[in-house]
Design a protein around this motif. Structure first.
Motif, PDB file in Angstrom:
ATOM      1  N   ALA A  70       4.616  -8.299 -12.146  1.00 22.71           N
ATOM      2  CA  ALA A  70       3.402  -7.469 -12.177  1.00 22.71           C
ATOM      3  C   ALA A  70       3.775  -5.993 -12.171  1.00 22.71           C
ATOM      4  N   LEU A  71       2.932  -5.177 -12.784  1.00 23.10           N
ATOM      5  CA  LEU A  71       3.083  -3.724 -12.768  1.00 23.10           C
ATOM      6  C   LEU A  71       2.193  -3.202 -11.644  1.00 23.10           C
ATOM      7  N   VAL A  72       2.798  -2.894 -10.507  1.00 20.82           N
ATOM      8  CA  VAL A  72       2.048  -2.630  -9.281  1.00 20.82           C
ATOM      9  C   VAL A  72       1.904  -1.135  -9.014  1.00 20.82           C
ATOM     10  N   HIS A  73       0.674  -0.736  -8.710  1.00 22.24           N
ATOM     11  CA  HIS A  73       0.350   0.630  -8.286  1.00 22.24           C
ATOM     12  C   HIS A  73      -0.336   0.513  -6.925  1.00 22.24           C
ATOM     13  N   ALA A  74       0.295   1.041  -5.880  1.00 25.12           N
ATOM     14  CA  ALA A  74      -0.255   0.920  -4.525  1.00 25.12           C
ATOM     15  C   ALA A  74      -0.804   2.261  -4.050  1.00 25.12           C
ATOM     16  N   PHE A  75      -1.957   2.206  -3.390  1.00 25.66           N
ATOM     17  CA  PHE A  75      -2.609   3.401  -2.858  1.00 25.66           C
ATOM     18  C   PHE A  75      -3.011   3.141  -1.415  1.00 25.66           C
ATOM     19  N   ALA A  76      -2.666   4.064  -0.542  1.00 26.19           N
ATOM     20  CA  ALA A  76      -3.101   3.973   0.854  1.00 26.19           C
ATOM     21  C   ALA A  76      -4.523   4.525   0.931  1.00 26.19           C
ATOM     22  N   CYS A  77      -5.459   3.660   1.219  1.00 25.40           N
ATOM     23  CA  CYS A  77      -6.859   4.097   1.271  1.00 25.40           C
ATOM     24  C   CYS A  77      -7.427   4.008   2.682  1.00 25.40           C
ATOM     25  N   LEU A  78      -6.636   3.525   3.612  1.00 24.89           N
ATOM     26  CA  LEU A  78      -7.026   3.473   5.013  1.00 24.89           C
ATOM     27  C   LEU A  78      -5.873   4.092   5.789  1.00 24.89           C
ATOM     28  N   LEU A  79      -6.110   5.251   6.360  1.00 23.71           N
ATOM     29  CA  LEU A  79      -5.052   5.972   7.069  1.00 23.71           C
ATOM     30  C   LEU A  79      -5.249   5.849   8.568  1.00 23.71           C
ATOM     31  N   TYR A  80      -4.184   5.531   9.261  1.00 24.01           N
ATOM     32  CA  TYR A  80      -4.222   5.461  10.714  1.00 24.01           C
ATOM     33  C   TYR A  80      -3.582   6.722  11.270  1.00 24.01           C
ATOM     34  N   THR A  81      -4.225   7.331  12.224  1.00 22.79           N
ATOM     35  CA  THR A  81      -3.675   8.520  12.867  1.00 22.79           C
ATOM     36  C   THR A  81      -3.803   8.375  14.380  1.00 22.79           C
ATOM     37  N   SER A  82      -2.985   9.093  15.082  1.00 27.89           N
ATOM     38  CA  SER A  82      -3.080   9.114  16.540  1.00 27.89           C
ATOM     39  C   SER A  82      -4.108  10.154  16.937  1.00 27.89           C
TER      40      SER A  82
END
Length: 90
Positions: A70-82
């Motif tokens: 597969a030709l995979v493109h990943a995006f972080a759409c949920l960010l966790y912060t302290s």
């Protein structure tokens, strides 16, 4: 564009949310693990796959899909912060 795409979810809660939002034909693997989704998602060879995932997501899903062509493109759409020190005092 999303309405023309095939959708998958790692687990049943996300699949249910997609169905309630009006999307259909959501693929869910037998076990709720990224590695399982990567291994079980049908017909990925040469296809573009967009991963919308948490910033802390493991690389299992991407690795499995890429290993299967597969030709995979990943995006972080949920960010966790302290929380900031100010917010912790509230």
């Amino acid at each position: 564009m999303l309405s023309e795409s095939r959708l998958a979810a790692v687990g049943p809660a996300t699949a249910d949310a997609l169905l309630k939002a009006g999307y259909s034909a959501v693929f869910v693997p037998a076990s709720a693990l990224g590695k399982s989704l990567g291994r079980q998602l049908p017909d990925v060879q040469g296809r573009k796959v967009v991963l919308l995932q948490a910033s802390t997501a493991r690389d299992d899903l991407r690795s499995e899909l890429q290993a299967r062509g597969a030709l995979v493109h990943a995006f972080a759409c949920l960010l966790y912060t302290s929380p900031s020190p100010r917010d912790r005092q509230k």
